[in-house]
Scaffold this motif. Sequence first.
Motif, PDB file in Angstrom:
ATOM      1  N   UNK A   1      82.026  14.676  41.904  1.00 49.72           N
ATOM      2  CA  UNK A   1      81.242  14.930  40.693  1.00 49.72           C
ATOM      3  C   UNK A   1      82.126  15.018  39.443  1.00 49.72           C
ATOM      4  N   UNK A   2      82.981  14.029  39.268  1.00 45.59           N
ATOM      5  CA  UNK A   2      83.911  14.010  38.132  1.00 45.59           C
ATOM      6  C   UNK A   2      83.289  13.254  36.966  1.00 45.59           C
TER       7      UNK A   2
ATOM      8  N   UNK B   1      95.133  15.809  44.285  1.00 41.33           N
ATOM      9  CA  UNK B   1      93.993  16.435  43.618  1.00 41.33           C
ATOM     10  C   UNK B   1      92.915  15.436  43.233  1.00 41.33           C
ATOM     11  N   UNK B   2      93.222  14.128  43.286  1.00 43.75           N
ATOM     12  CA  UNK B   2      92.229  13.118  42.949  1.00 43.75           C
ATOM     13  C   UNK B   2      92.510  12.372  41.666  1.00 43.75           C
ATOM     14  N   UNK B   3      93.666  12.607  41.051  1.00 45.68           N
ATOM     15  CA  UNK B   3      93.991  11.973  39.769  1.00 45.68           C
ATOM     16  C   UNK B   3      94.060  10.453  39.899  1.00 45.68           C
TER      17      UNK B   3
ATOM     18  N   UNK C   1      92.598  18.768  37.210  1.00 44.89           N
ATOM     19  CA  UNK C   1      91.946  18.444  38.474  1.00 44.89           C
ATOM     20  C   UNK C   1      92.516  19.278  39.610  1.00 44.89           C
ATOM     21  N   UNK C   2      91.628  19.679  40.512  1.00 43.90           N
ATOM     22  CA  UNK C   2      92.030  20.435  41.701  1.00 43.90           C
ATOM     23  C   UNK C   2      91.020  20.132  42.804  1.00 43.90           C
ATOM     24  N   UNK C   3      91.543  19.689  43.957  1.00 43.45           N
ATOM     25  CA  UNK C   3      90.710  19.408  45.130  1.00 43.45           C
ATOM     26  C   UNK C   3      89.575  18.451  44.801  1.00 43.45           C
ATOM     27  N   UNK C   4      89.885  17.412  43.999  1.00 44.01           N
ATOM     28  CA  UNK C   4      88.920  16.372  43.705  1.00 44.01           C
ATOM     29  C   UNK C   4      87.964  16.676  42.570  1.00 44.01           C
TER      30      UNK C   4
END
Length: 579
Positions: free
Chosen positions: A345-346, A364-366, A545-548
């Motif tokens: 949900x970014x 983290x998903x970056x 970002x953290x954990x996606x």
Amino acid sequence: MSAADATRLAAPAGGPPPVPALAVRNLSVGFGSQTVVRGVSLELAPGECLAIVGESGSGKSVTARSLLGLAGAGAQVSADELSLTGESVLGLSESAWRRRRGRDVGLVLQDALASLDPLRPIAREIGDSLRLHTRLDGAERDRRVLEVLAAVGLPDPELYAGRRSGELSGGQRQRALIAAALALDPPLLIADEPTTALDVTVQAQVLDLLEEIRDRGTAILLISHDLAVVSRIADRIAVMHDGRIVETGTPNEVLGHPSHPETRRMLAAVPVDKPRGSRLAPVIATQPPPATEQIDDAERLFVAERTRAATGMTPATGSDLALEGIGLNKTFRGPHGTVQHAVADVSFSLPRGRTLGIVGESGSGKTTTARLALALTAADSGEVRLLGEPWSALPEKQRRARRRLVGAVYQDVLASFDPRLSVREILRHAVAVAAPDVRDGTNRRAGEARVGALLNDVGLSPTLLDRRPTDLSGGQRQRVGIARALASRPQILICDEPVSALDVSVQAQVLDLLDELQRELALSLLFISHDLGVIQHVSDQVAVMHAGRIVETGSAEQVFAAPTHPYTQALLAAVPRLL
């Protein structure tokens, strides 16, 4: 007090000094007619950390590899003295060196992906060194592997021990490489940029580990372009420039009261706490190309305008957003059917002509977010819009004509090059894709001039044009990658760790260049980095970002001055600072 200081104080009065872990006198290294290391002398006591700093190409890594008999084919290495723990290693055979590497000296290289065997799980890679150099049985080797993986901050060591290097993120690969070097607990550790690929929280864990093994008596030769890291862990610092050591001293002496111009220039280039838009590198006058090949500012603007016209990408009326992500989700299947939520949900908004910095720890998903923004990876749900119009929802055939509006600089720049091509061919191809008219006839000269201008923009010498990527240093390769991304004069540039492999002085030149291009061409930047100092300097807005997930957003001033999320607070607390 470091272990080195304790060793000196414990030495009997009038007795012999402790045997150095490393002693080097008058080391020189050459390749053909070129000498790249000139008369280097070093001495490193047990329990002492000596840091070598300097710009890319100054001779740091060649010096380190020469100390292990790894200078490379065709290298001419000479020294008056080269000894490890009091024993000379001058003239050792390769078989003799193999018995010493790992057992007597550990090595952590900068390029973890190239250093790890892609076909073996990391537990096997670490376990093989234990099998060859110790008498531990299988169960004891397995326990030691998990112990060192946990010590370098790799989460869930039992799970990651069975993975290969290609299944790990950049930071995870670097941690695995450090674990392999520490497995045999050698008396000397040579670490070449050991924290380059690590986010600040894991970097802090690794630095804690290095301090711990130093205080247990291990000597550490640390090579780093991160002066803040150096100031935290080093007992002494040696500054290299043009193959020579030009200044040595304690961190307080070298970083607090530098005497050599090169040291002062490096310190001025550190981006931490430098205001947005302020220059980091001095303006260096360069010799312009011949008048017939000059590319002036008007032509730069013309190329950008022609690119926009050729693609038909006119921003939607009333849209001030260059790039927008809306509710992006992406999952990946892991081992044994597990599901990893890489992006959850970014949403983000990048205004035209501005910089959005994305920061977070490794994993983290970056990078997945960057690939979604580039439409190189399809989202499970959500949408990316480019200049107010659909982007990720389009078929690739329709996106292709618009791709030149979005430039990209990748984290693993070497893997993004065709290794068969020279720098000239790489940039020539990028220029031709951006402006097809330069391929033929009289415009070919203009194309060659643009190749030279791109190289000059990123601070590289024309002498590198005929080299291949594998013949360049890590910093030089990264600069070629940035030049290639700028060839189309894009409106949007997505940068995934674009300066992570650069020393501070070249990093400063690149950051200044991006700032100049942004103002000149109204360039919009999506800038991903684990370096909070860089993010603070370049960004208008910051997303953490953290954990996606994005856990905090705001202006750079707000996020760095008054972070509200506990994770952001932990990140900022872990950032090393100059003395």
